[in-house]
Design a protein around this motif. Structure first.
Motif, short mmCIF file in Angstrom:
data_model
loop_
_atom_site.label_atom_id
_atom_site.label_comp_id
_atom_site.label_asym_id
_atom_site.label_seq_id
_atom_site.Cartn_x
_atom_site.Cartn_y
_atom_site.Cartn_z
N ILE A 1 -0.10 3.15 140.17
CA ILE A 1 -0.36 2.41 141.40
C ILE A 1 -1.85 2.45 141.71
N THR A 2 -2.29 1.53 142.57
CA THR A 2 -3.72 1.48 142.92
C THR A 2 -4.10 2.47 144.00
N GLY A 3 -3.15 2.89 144.81
CA GLY A 3 -3.42 3.84 145.87
C GLY A 3 -2.13 4.39 146.45
N ILE A 4 -2.20 5.55 147.07
CA ILE A 4 -1.02 6.17 147.67
C ILE A 4 -1.03 5.86 149.17
N PRO A 5 0.06 5.24 149.68
CA PRO A 5 0.11 4.96 151.11
C PRO A 5 0.28 6.26 151.90
N THR B 1 -1.08 11.44 159.57
CA THR B 1 -1.45 12.84 159.34
C THR B 1 -1.95 13.11 157.93
N GLY B 2 -1.99 12.06 157.09
CA GLY B 2 -2.50 12.20 155.73
C GLY B 2 -1.44 12.51 154.70
N LYS B 3 -0.17 12.53 155.10
CA LYS B 3 0.91 12.77 154.14
C LYS B 3 1.32 11.47 153.48
N MET B 4 1.93 11.59 152.28
CA MET B 4 2.39 10.40 151.56
C MET B 4 3.54 9.73 152.28
#
Length: 71
Positions: free
Chosen positions: A41-45, A49-52
């Motif tokens: 993938i191009t990026g993790i959503p 709070t910064g969690k996936m």
């Protein structure tokens, strides 16, 4: 039956990723615990709070098919 998926961001050689994971986890985890498929993938959503955002990834790849092995 559910499959274990790994999400990878960046430039990784797809043909060697399974062997690298088996070598890394060798003796530390059973082979059935190692992800069966890697999705690039191009990026993790992320949430605020910064969690996936696992649900977003599951929704996006819910119909992802595992490759069939050549015999």
């Amino acid at each position: 039956m559910g499959w274990l998926f790994a999400y990878a961001v960046g430039t990784i050689e797809p043909s060697s990723i399974r062997e690298e994971r088996i070598k890394f986890f060798g003796g530390k985890a059973a082979k059935l615990w190692i992800q069966a498929h890697v999705v690039f993938i191009t990026g993790i959503p992320l949430i605020a709070t910064g969690k996936m955002q696992n649900l977003k990834l599951r929704d996006q790849f819910h119909d992802c098919q595992l490759p069939v092995a050549q015999t």
